[in-house]
Write a protein that holds these residues in place. Structure first.
Motif, mmCIF file in Angstrom:
data_model
loop_
_atom_site.group_PDB
_atom_site.id
_atom_site.type_symbol
_atom_site.label_atom_id
_atom_site.label_comp_id
_atom_site.label_asym_id
_atom_site.label_seq_id
_atom_site.Cartn_x
_atom_site.Cartn_y
_atom_site.Cartn_z
ATOM 1 N N LEU A 203 6.091 1.763 -3.995
ATOM 2 C CA LEU A 203 5.050 2.259 -3.095
ATOM 3 C C LEU A 203 4.342 1.086 -2.422
ATOM 4 O O LEU A 203 4.500 -0.064 -2.813
ATOM 5 N N LYS A 204 3.566 1.472 -1.422
ATOM 6 C CA LYS A 204 2.737 0.458 -0.777
ATOM 7 C C LYS A 204 1.716 -0.048 -1.781
ATOM 8 O O LYS A 204 1.250 0.694 -2.654
ATOM 9 N N TYR B 19 1.977 -5.582 1.270
ATOM 10 C CA TYR B 19 1.796 -4.143 1.451
ATOM 11 C C TYR B 19 3.050 -3.360 1.124
ATOM 12 O O TYR B 19 3.001 -2.227 0.679
ATOM 13 N N ASP B 20 4.197 -3.990 1.324
ATOM 14 C CA ASP B 20 5.443 -3.273 1.084
ATOM 15 C C ASP B 20 5.797 -3.216 -0.403
ATOM 16 O O ASP B 20 6.908 -2.832 -0.763
#
Lengths: 379, 891
Positions: A18-19, A359-360
């Protein structure tokens, strides 16, 4: 929700599906480099991963806790490794809670209490940097709240001792480890210093940056030094006694700087993370504590050397040259492992190890280059 | 016996007996002349000639037998054996017999000759002269021409072998009577003259004899008288000697006394001088006649020293020494005093040397005093204020004062210390003296040069400065003893001041250009928005660029005086270095301008909090200046430089200079890079403004969760677009748009945007996963070009700005949480943006990626992402698009 990235080969990268935005180093555990990483997914089940980085062994996955809502930030309590605060988005509003990692049940956490009464986006919770549980500080968009003593066992929420500030666009805060009761906050482009016991403003740096300030950090070893970074892509260093101009400014990032942190022991080392997908390591020797203390000891050393034998001066001088390179204020290295904005970054218990989170969902652990870490240990 | 006679004897006999020529002999004996003459010459071949000669000999023998006794025969042959002996032993026979040797003639001839002359009759008339001559010859004893064949002629009356009988017979036989009479007469007269001659001779001799006897008689009487006189004289002389001896003995006693007395007087005089010496010395001291005092002292010190043991002398000596000591002190004072005139100093030094003072001491004292004096002069000169116009006067004054002093010092020093020694240790001394002088002069010279340098460095007028330098150079090279060190120094000073000058020019250039740019910024700041009108920006940038180039050409003009051939020949050997310096400086200047100064503004902008001082527009104009310099400026400067080189070359002709290749292409590249950096910064600054618009737009909505159904694109997008077009307009004032113009691609872009929008619209919640995985790829692509440098055209700048703006917008979106309506709103906004941007720039993929990223972000950040129907967004956007284009069409 394990990432397929896991493997037996030592790696300094760990991927979450997830982010991610929230990262915290568990500072209460001085022997291991443990980190909490929180996911940010609005409509999915969020998690908190407990990861451990070991030198030479890469990142080890320890545990995974499920968290009900997407996590904005995590703060690990310095007095108790099993306690941490999260700021999370419940959908309609932001909340902050204290969690306890369960001793008995594996992979589970228990909500101790919620810090209620905030409005707007809650900033990362601040704990006493000296490691006591005497107080915590929370910030939302406008106000600063000082909370009473935390009892790690009871589920009773601490009470708000003071609410002050009444600022607009508060972004981030930082407690000074060297001056008790001193808090610095950033609201939009200004930095303010507070004595939070009296709720009085102690210093103010107006228009410290031309854009939004995203992070500030007190020098862990020099009481009046503070760094700040933000959307103008600049990293600035301030002397809080003389706030007209920054002591130093570094320009290098191509986009906003989201996080900037002093190394706890070697405050000439500073890491910054940016939405240009990079992490940068800076050397700010000239205004670090190493500068003053070392020059004195160096001189003494030299004198001793001279008295002992003049023949040994040659290697000493060569050493000096090496040191000189290390003494220059400059960008040491740019780390480019990330492919998305790096929102959070953290030093670890080891002196020269730091982690960054993009963020990734990519969590990366890096070391300070040898030529810097070696000499620093040598000193 | 006769036949035994040898050939040579026969020839000898022939020669002595035959009185005629060989031809006559041959005629007589019927012989061949040639063979006979050969025979005579020693080639005894001819038997006939031998026979004839034998016949002649026998004939001669027989004829002789008839005249003389028979016993002569043997003797004759003996005579032939040793003729010489016989002729001496028997003179009588010699007369009778024909003598073979001429020698015998001299002794016996006179009597015989005379007798034959008197008795014999004379021959032919031709023969008479010869005969008379021969007579005279015999008389005077000279023997010439005796070897005539006629000598042996028995017919010759005067010859010694005259045979009276044959002669008489011959004459009687051969002559006629009248001839005989004539002969007789002749002979008689001849005899008479001979008699007369004899008589006169006898008479002469007689008178001579008589005279001689008279004289002898006279002499006899005179000598008798003289003897008496002589006796008298000797007597008188004896008297005189005794007298003088007497006088001498009496006077000798007194003379010794006088000698003694005069010696005493001399001694006393000397003593008096000695005693008076101290007072005399004092007097000299008072009169300052040191030289004389030294002379007195030196001439007497020897005596004083010699008689040192006598107390009075000792007193005098001590007194003198005292005085001299005083004098030395005085002299040293005089030597070291600054106020003493220099000639006195030299004199003092010389006197001290004469006083046998240690040379080192005098030398050092002397040098010190000279140094002080010279330094005094120099410092007084140094203090003098110099007006801007008279640096040359000042320098010439300085030179006049110092150099004369300097030269005087060295020459006097040389005469005093170096050229005076000639002893054995003098070489060493001389060397030391020279060394000291070197040090001394070096120090002073350095001081002098330092002053000149300081004074010169405060002057910036090149002509004056060059003149001043020329004066220094010529004056110093005039110095007789200018050694190499001082020459090097001179070169140093020339070099350094020329280089100072060059540096000064370049510094000036830097400051003026800094000012130019600063002024330009001020103009920009005061003009604000008016600056966008017309071609103002372009004109401003061009005028500033031209001013910069102008300044550079002015610099070259200023540098020219250094290379003018007439005035500055002394500079010519420095041309190489000067020229290199200029080139290096020029290159440095450009690097400064481009790499430091321009970039400095970026730093200033980066570090100063107040943005008002330098607007982004300033950067834009700066970029344009960079481009101008790159395109035209560098070329112009290179041209200027070439012109400069050619004039310089004219000035120095053969000197080959180290012409650096002025690396124009490299400079151009650097300038271009700088321009690009500046332009990129400009784009950054602009994008900061645009992203702020979007950020504010997002924040102006208090809660994106609760929002009405969107009906239109938010006005903030319009503001953004307006701002963008403003920037575009601003940039287009200075930079070209690309070949990709807006209009040609408009229709194609529209078509493209439809397809892409349909793609994005198909995003359903189920596609989110896929989308997330896609982001990694797209982010990777983005990373490549998101922060890349922009190019020098409007499109590139604009694309750079827009990309950054969208990136920041995405970051903001990530922080928000949207409700469905909010999601729709952003969707519409993005769609509209896409449409417009595609319209403006054609289908630029880099936008598309970011816009897609934004779309996926809002999908993620939406609590309930139900995308708006494609037709609705399309409709809203197209209406808006047309509305927007409407006024444009009307324009």
């Amino acid at each position: 929700m394990f990432n397929t990235n896991q493997s037996t080969i030592p790696t300094n990268v760990y991927g979450l599906s997830l982010k991610t935005r929230a990262l915290a180093h568990i500072s209460a555990e001085a022997d291991t480099n443990r980190f909490l990483v929180g996911t940010e997914a609005l409509r999915e089940d969020n998690e908190i991963a407990l990861l451990e980085a070991k030198e030479g062994e890469g990142i080890k996955f320890i545990s995974m806790f499920s968290h009900p809502k997407e996590i904005q930030s995590i703060t690990s309590c310095p007095f108790d490794q099993s306690l941490f605060f999260t700021v999370y988005n419940s959908g309609s509003e932001y909340k902050s809670s204290c969690w306890k990692i369960s001793d008995t049940e594996k992979d589970s956490i228990e909500e101790l209490f919620e810090l209620k009464g905030h409005s707007g986006l809650i900033k990362p919770i601040l704990c006493d940097p000296s490691g006591s549980s005497d107080y915590i500080v929370s910030l939302d968009d406008t106000n600063i709240r000082l909370w009473s003593k935390i009892d790690g066992s009871s589920k009773d929420s601490p009470t708000v001792i003071k609410t002050f500030g009444n600022l607009s666009k508060l972004t981030v805060g930082c407690l000074n480890p060297n001056i008790s009761n001193q808090l610095a906050t950033a609201n939009h482009t200004n930095i303010k210093g507070w004595d939070f016991r009296n709720a009085k403003e102690t210093f103010s740096i107006d228009n410290a940056h031309s854009e939004h300030i995203r992070d500030i950090d007190f020098n862990p070893n020099k009481p009046y030094y503070l760094l700040s970074a933000g959307d103008d892509c600049k990293l600035k260093f301030w002397d809080t006694r003389q706030t007209k101009d920054p002591v130093k400014t570094f320009v290098g990032h191509n986009h906003w700087i989201w996080s900037a942190k002093y190394n706890k022991y070697h405050d000439q080392l500073v890491i910054t993370s940016s939405s240009d997908n990079t992490v940068k390591l800076w050397n700010v020797y000239s205004i670090s504590s190493a500068n003053t203390t070392n020059t004195l000891s160096k001189e003494e050393e030299e004198e001793q050397q001279k008295q002992q034998s003049p023949n040994e001066q040659q290697p000493q001088q060569q050493k000096q040259k090496k040191k000189n390179k290390r003494n220059e204020d400059q960008l040491i290295k740019t780390y480019e492992e990330h492919e998305d904005s790096v929102y959070n970054i953290s030093w670890s218990s080891s002196n020269f190890l730091f982690s960054s989170l993009s963020y990734d969902g990519r969590f990366v652990v890096n070391n300070v280059p040898k030529e810097y870490s070696d000499i620093l240990t040598y000193i | 016996m006769n036949s035994q006679i040898s050939d040579s004897k026969l020839v000898k006999f022939y020669y002595s007996t035959w009185k005629l020529g060989p031809g006559d002999f041959c005629k007589e004996y019927n012989d061949d002349v040639v063979s006979f003459s050969k025979f005579l010459n020693g080639i005894y071949d001819s038997e006939r000639s031998r026979e004839n000669l034998k016949k002649f000999w026998e004939k001669h023998q027989t004829s002789r037998l008839g005249d003389q006794s028979d016993d002569d025969d043997d003797e004759f042959s003996n005579t032939f054996g040793d003729n010489n002996l016989n002729s001496q032993l028997s003179p009588i026979r010699n007369i009778q017999s024909p003598p073979s040797a001429n020698r015998g003639l001299g002794a016996g001839a006179p009597s015989a000759g005379q007798t034959t002359a008197t008795t014999g009759a004379g021959g032919g008339g031709g023969k008479d002269n010869k005969r008379v001559r021969n007579l005279l010859k015999t008389y005077y004893g000279a023997g010439i021409g005796e070897n005539e064949p006629t000598v042996n002629d028995p017919m010759n009356i005067d010859g010694p072998s005259f045979n009276l009988n044959t002669y008489f017979e011959n004459i009687i036989k051969s002559s006629t009577l009248p001839q005989l009479i004539a002969k007789d007469n002749e002979m008689v007269s001849e005899i008479r003259t001979l008699d007369g001659d004899m008589k006169t001779l006898v008479y002469d001799n007689y008178t001579k004899f008589i005279n001689a006897t008279d004289i002898i008689k006279k002499m006899k009487t005179n000598v008798e008288n003289m003897e008496e006189g002589m006796e008298l004289l000797s007597k008188n002389m004896d008297l005189i000697t005794t007298c003088s001896e007497k006088i001498n003995s009496t006077l000798s006693v007194r003379r010794d006394r006088i000698d003694q007395l005069s010696g005493l007087q001399k001694l006393l005089k000397k003593l008096q001088f000695l005693t008076a010496l101290p007072s005399r010395l004092n007097h000299c001291l008072e009169m300052q006649a040191f030289n004389q005092a030294v002379n007195y002292y030196n001439s007497n010190s020897g005596i004083l020293k010699q008689y040192n043991h006598i107390p009075s002398f000792q007193n005098i000596q001590t007194e003198c020494d005292e005085i001299m000591k005083n004098m030395k002190v005085k002299l040293y004072e005089r030597l070291s005093s600054v106020s003493t005139p220099k000639s006195d100093v030299v004199e003092s030094a010389e006197i001290l040397m004469n006083l046998l003072e240690p040379v080192e001491k005098v030398r050092s004292q002397y040098l010190q005093s000279r140094k002080l004096q010279t330094l005094d002069i120099l410092s007084s000169l140094e203090k003098r204020e110099v007006n801007s116009n008279n640096i040359t006067d000042y320098i010439s004054d300085l030179n006049k004062c110092f150099l004369s002093e300097y030269e005087y010092n060295t020459s006097s020093f040389k005469s005093l210390f170096i050229n005076r020694f000639d002893g054995s240790d003098s070489n060493r001394e001389r060397k030391q003296s020279s060394l000291q002088l070197d040090d001394f002069s070096k120090e002073l010279f350095n001081r002098y040069l330092a002053i000149a340098k300081v004074k010169l460095s405060s002057f910036k007028d090149p002509e004056q400065k060059i003149k001043a330098l020329e004066i220094i150079f010529s004056d110093v090279s005039k110095l007789s003893n200018s050694d190499l060190t001082s020459f090097d120094k001179i070169n140093d000073i020339i070099n350094s001041s020329v280089h100072d000058q060059i540096s000064y020019y370049f510094e000036n250039l830097q400051t003026t250009i800094k000012n130019q740019i600063y002024n330009m910024n001020n103009i920009l700041n005061t003009k604000k928005e008016e600056a966008l009108e017309g071609n103002f920006l372009l004109e401003l940038s061009e005028s500033t660029s031209k001013a910069i180039i102008q300044d550079i050409s002015l610099l070259f003009k200023n540098l020219k005086p250094f290379f003018l051939p007439t005035e500055t020949s002394f500079l010519s050997r420095h041309y190489g270095t000067i020229f290199t310096k200029i080139q290096v400086k020029l290159q440095q200047f450009f690097l400064f301008l481009v790499n430091i100064h321009f970039v400095e503004y970026l730093d200033i902008i980066a570090t100063t909090p107040n943005k008002e001082q330098f607007s982004p527009r300033f950067l834009l104009v700066l970029t344009s200046i960079c481009l101008y310099i790159e395109n035209k400026g560098i070329g112009h400067v290179v041209q200027l430089m070439n012109e400069f080189i050619s004039t310089v070359k004219q000035g120095i002709n053969s000197q080959d200079m180290n012409i650096l290749s002025f690396n124009a292409p490299d400079l151009c590249k650097r300038i271009r890079e700088t321009g690009q950096t500046i332009l990129t910064s400009f784009a950054r600054l602009k994008s900061q403004k645009t992203e702020k618009i979007l950020k504010k737009g997002l924040e102006s909505v208090p809660n994106w969760l609760v929002l009405k159904e969107p009906r239109d694109v938010r006005p903030v997008i319009d503001i953004l677009l307006e701002e963008l077009s403003g920037v575009s307009k601003e940039v287009s004032k200075l930079l070209p748009t690309t070949s990709q113009t807006l209009n040609t691609h408009a229709s194609r872009a529209q078509g493209h945007h439809r397809t892409s929008s349909s793609n994005s619209n198909s995003n359903t919640p189920t596609d989110i996963r896929k989308n997330t995985s896609n982001t990694n790829l797209s982010l990777f692509d983005k990373k490549v070009d998101l922060y890349s440098q922009v190019d020098f055209n409007v499109n590139s700048v604009m694309i750079g700005i827009i990309k950054l703006t969208l990136k920041s917008f995405m970051e903001c979106l990530r922080l928000k949480t949207f409700g469905t309506n909010g999601y729709h709103q952003i969707q519409i906004d993005l769609q509209y943006l896409r449409m417009i941007l595609n319209d403006m720039f054609g289908g630029n993929n880099s936008f598309e990626y970011i816009i897609q990223d934004c779309e996926s972000t809002i999908t993620e950040r939406c609590l309930d992402p139900i995308p708006l129907a494609k037709s609705i967004t399309q409709k809203i956007c197209e209406t808006k698009f047309q509305k927007r284009n409407q006024p444009n069409d009307n324009e």
